[in-house]
Write a protein that holds these residues in place. Sequence first.
Motif, PDB file in Angstrom:
ATOM      1  N   TYR A 138      -0.144  -1.428  -2.168  1.00  0.00           N
ATOM      2  CA  TYR A 138       0.811  -1.116  -3.222  1.00  0.00           C
ATOM      3  C   TYR A 138       0.690  -2.152  -4.326  1.00  0.00           C
ATOM      4  O   TYR A 138       0.617  -3.360  -4.071  1.00  0.00           O
ATOM      5  CB  TYR A 138       2.249  -1.136  -2.684  1.00  0.00           C
ATOM      6  N   ARG A 139       0.683  -1.676  -5.577  1.00  0.00           N
ATOM      7  CA  ARG A 139       0.749  -2.558  -6.746  1.00  0.00           C
ATOM      8  C   ARG A 139       1.941  -2.152  -7.583  1.00  0.00           C
ATOM      9  O   ARG A 139       2.090  -0.965  -7.914  1.00  0.00           O
ATOM     10  CB  ARG A 139      -0.540  -2.476  -7.571  1.00  0.00           C
ATOM     11  N   LEU A 143       1.748   3.218  -4.500  1.00  0.00           N
ATOM     12  CA  LEU A 143       0.593   3.357  -3.612  1.00  0.00           C
ATOM     13  C   LEU A 143      -0.655   3.558  -4.460  1.00  0.00           C
ATOM     14  O   LEU A 143      -0.734   4.505  -5.259  1.00  0.00           O
ATOM     15  CB  LEU A 143       0.808   4.549  -2.673  1.00  0.00           C
ATOM     16  N   VAL A 144      -1.645   2.687  -4.281  1.00  0.00           N
ATOM     17  CA  VAL A 144      -2.870   2.802  -5.072  1.00  0.00           C
ATOM     18  C   VAL A 144      -4.112   3.020  -4.214  1.00  0.00           C
ATOM     19  O   VAL A 144      -5.123   3.519  -4.711  1.00  0.00           O
ATOM     20  CB  VAL A 144      -3.077   1.555  -5.966  1.00  0.00           C
ATOM     21  N   ARG A 145      -4.044   2.651  -2.929  1.00  0.00           N
ATOM     22  CA  ARG A 145      -5.242   2.807  -2.101  1.00  0.00           C
ATOM     23  C   ARG A 145      -4.863   2.708  -0.634  1.00  0.00           C
ATOM     24  O   ARG A 145      -3.901   2.013  -0.274  1.00  0.00           O
ATOM     25  CB  ARG A 145      -6.265   1.713  -2.424  1.00  0.00           C
ATOM     26  N   PRO A 169       5.709   6.105   1.824  1.00  0.00           N
ATOM     27  CA  PRO A 169       6.236   6.316   0.474  1.00  0.00           C
ATOM     28  C   PRO A 169       5.151   6.135  -0.588  1.00  0.00           C
ATOM     29  O   PRO A 169       4.313   5.249  -0.490  1.00  0.00           O
ATOM     30  CB  PRO A 169       7.315   5.247   0.348  1.00  0.00           C
ATOM     31  N   HIS A 170       5.208   7.002  -1.614  1.00  0.00           N
ATOM     32  CA  HIS A 170       4.300   6.835  -2.749  1.00  0.00           C
ATOM     33  C   HIS A 170       4.787   5.694  -3.637  1.00  0.00           C
ATOM     34  O   HIS A 170       3.989   5.084  -4.353  1.00  0.00           O
ATOM     35  CB  HIS A 170       4.207   8.125  -3.557  1.00  0.00           C
ATOM     36  N   LYS A 171       6.120   5.429  -3.588  1.00  0.00           N
ATOM     37  CA  LYS A 171       6.708   4.328  -4.349  1.00  0.00           C
ATOM     38  C   LYS A 171       7.690   3.608  -3.434  1.00  0.00           C
ATOM     39  O   LYS A 171       8.494   4.237  -2.739  1.00  0.00           O
ATOM     40  CB  LYS A 171       7.428   4.858  -5.588  1.00  0.00           C
ATOM     41  N   LEU A 172       7.615   2.284  -3.397  1.00  0.00           N
ATOM     42  CA  LEU A 172       8.483   1.509  -2.523  1.00  0.00           C
ATOM     43  C   LEU A 172       9.927   1.573  -2.989  1.00  0.00           C
ATOM     44  O   LEU A 172      10.217   1.560  -4.196  1.00  0.00           O
ATOM     45  CB  LEU A 172       8.019   0.055  -2.469  1.00  0.00           C
ATOM     46  N   SER A 173      10.857   1.628  -2.031  1.00  0.00           N
ATOM     47  CA  SER A 173      12.283   1.636  -2.336  1.00  0.00           C
ATOM     48  C   SER A 173      12.815   0.205  -2.359  1.00  0.00           C
ATOM     49  O   SER A 173      12.121  -0.757  -2.036  1.00  0.00           O
ATOM     50  CB  SER A 173      13.047   2.441  -1.268  1.00  0.00           C
ATOM     51  N   TRP A 261      12.153  -0.832   2.422  1.00  0.00           N
ATOM     52  CA  TRP A 261      11.247  -0.339   1.384  1.00  0.00           C
ATOM     53  C   TRP A 261      10.866   1.125   1.571  1.00  0.00           C
ATOM     54  O   TRP A 261      10.106   1.673   0.782  1.00  0.00           O
ATOM     55  CB  TRP A 261       9.970  -1.181   1.355  1.00  0.00           C
ATOM     56  N   GLY A 262      11.308   1.758   2.670  1.00  0.00           N
ATOM     57  CA  GLY A 262      11.072   3.180   2.853  1.00  0.00           C
ATOM     58  C   GLY A 262      10.132   3.545   3.982  1.00  0.00           C
ATOM     59  O   GLY A 262       9.787   4.714   4.148  1.00  0.00           O
ATOM     60  N   PHE A 263       9.729   2.569   4.797  1.00  0.00           N
ATOM     61  CA  PHE A 263       8.839   2.857   5.910  1.00  0.00           C
ATOM     62  C   PHE A 263       9.621   3.096   7.197  1.00  0.00           C
ATOM     63  O   PHE A 263      10.745   2.610   7.367  1.00  0.00           O
ATOM     64  CB  PHE A 263       7.874   1.681   6.141  1.00  0.00           C
TER      65      PHE A 263
END
Length: 778
Positions: A138-139, A143-145, A169-173, A261-263
């Motif tokens: 994640y950057r 999620l980038v890779r 998650p595609h984006k962290l919470s 963070w959503g995991f």
Amino acid sequence: MDSARTKPIDQLTEAEAVQELTALADEIAAHDIRYYQEDAPTVSDADYDALKQRNAAVEQRFPHLVRDNSPSLRVGAARSEQFAPVEHGVPMLSLDNAFSDEDALEFDARVKRFLRLDGEVAYTAEPKIDGLSASVLYRDGRLVRAATRGDGRVGEDVTENIRTIGDIPHKLSGSGWPSEIEIRGEVYLGAEEFAALNAAAEAAGQRTYANPRNAAAGSLRQIDSKITAQRPLRFFAYAWGLFSTPFAETQWEALQMLKAWGFQVTPQSRRVEGVEGLLEAYRYMEAERPKLGFDIDGVVYKVDRLDWQQRLGFVSRAPRWGIARKFPAQQARTVLEAIDIQVGRTGALTPVARLQPVTVGGVVVTNATLHNADEIARLDVRIGDTVILQRAGDVIPQILSIIPEERPADAEPYDFPHLCPCPLKTEVVRETTASGAETVVRRCSGEFACPFQKLAHLRHFVSRRAFDIEGLGEKQLTLFSERGWLNSPADIFRLHEKRDELLALDRFGETSVRNLLDGIEARREIALERFVYGLGIRHVGETTSLALARHFETAEAFVATARAAADQTAGSLYAELSDLEGLGPTALAAVLDFARSRPALLIPASASLEEHLRLAIPRLNARARTALAERFGDWASFEAAAAQALAQTPGEAFQELASIGTVGVVAARMIAAFFAEDHNRAMVDSLLGELRVIPAEKPKSDTAVAGKTVVFTGALERMTRDEAKAQAERLGAKVSGSVSKKTDLVVAGPGAGSKLKDAEKHGVQVISEEEWLALIGG
């Protein structure tokens, strides 16, 4: 298990250790490929663990024999070529295993000794999910890779497939996440989802999976992410790799952050204190296992404080601060209905028990391994017997014992086949050690001529470290072999004659066929060491192939000597003497000189054999005399054996092979045996007719590192370990896998462990990768 692995390690000779480490490395590497790349393991976790433990124990007794391809230095397996490579910011290492309360106690004691603590240590205890390890980068919270673990250093890019998993998650919470962080965890399938997936696949006539772990791995590693999206994959987060800023002080706090963070994190995880906490957590997880709805195969213990984890660091390929406590095998009883024989790449015949279906640990089992002919004889297992079945690790189970009182009256002892079950009915022979002693392994002598071995031999031939032919993977080799286009390696270089037939196949367009044929043409020129390695001769790995190439320089010289050696191998008694503990080359030469001259002797009849030897062969030292006396007992027996050994002396060609640096007697015998077979000689001649084999490059002798022994340890950043090794050898250095007093230089990267201590103990110079490059002018 393979080879003479029932022999206690403290009784192994060095030659037997070399042979066993070679066989173990090959076998474990093959299992790694089937497990990590093909998602189709063929042995249980317990059998695999036993191979790794045996390898480690042999290496501990013979540390100077540790090689760069040792399983103890490797994590996972090389990535599949169908995915782009991803280099992990921090290596994804595996955990050492524990199997008992005593192992857990020792783990706690090691941690406290290292940290010099008197009080209790806090740990997290987490379920060991039986799935596929993955890393998600994640950057700025996005999620980038994503990548699989691969070999621990380089994994496979599965970003698009990971995006289809709802738990990721595609984006962290929330807040508090670093601007860059690599979240690690396990991709898995629930039990119900696995059953539904297999039922649907079976109904559609498609491939089914042995267990949820393989199904999860196969689902994630699909080329088409739409297929992955149709699979109900889940993900538990439990660790991290690269991160830009610290975000927690303890493992337990980090798990709570991952959750925020959503995991998904395993709800069964708990923070415990001391040894009692470790043992109680194991008992709790064992009781919870049947209720979970997903597979776990143990408990992971981790030191809770992250600053202590940092201090503890790593040993070889595993951290000191964590360990995986495995669950014991599960057992059941059923009836043996038949015994089938499977033939592997090396020609080893493995008996497989066909069983009345029985449920063990929630999985229906119909097959079990019987290992080898000696195991069948030891168990005295017969068709119709009721057997005790052990399932260890949710893969192929094994038969532990029979129930004699339930044996049918007409059950007869099993007659292990003397001919390979292939259509050629090639002879089956027992494998022998360097001393001529028989092992438990029965092998087909057919090599490429045996159709059961052909495909695996071809797979080895085109592999990355052999001919490295792009576009010829398992599917293509299978397809072309089934059509009769590939029967030997030379046929690969004749595929251009099948261009029209190739274009007529499904999914073989103009571009793919052109790329395939161009890739094959590019390998018509091949380095000699790759040519030798590609032949797939047992016990001839990369190091041995390079040594042979540098010695003979040309393919013609190597093949000529190998053919001559096929008729010049040592007899069993000569081989036994050459391998006798306490009898070195000088003593053996003295014994043979005595047998050659047979001098007249006036020695009292009452003299012991040791005294007789002292007077008759003055060159023998006390250790050699004792070894011979223990082996032969009396003078008449020794004299007859010496004469027989002299008659069995190997010829010059064989001795030339055996005398080459890292080749030795074991590999020389395998080379000679390979070239003794007509079909192998014909295969090599046919292959040479299609190739130009590039003569070997002689190592340089005028460099700063020529003649020095170098050890690489830790994670190299400017090059791979293979590149570093090849570079050093080209410059005339000898690369070793272990540090000893004979080592001249240790090149250490991040994560270097025990080898640094060994270097300090032996007073060996340690330099960085940058200093190494400066030294060699790179």
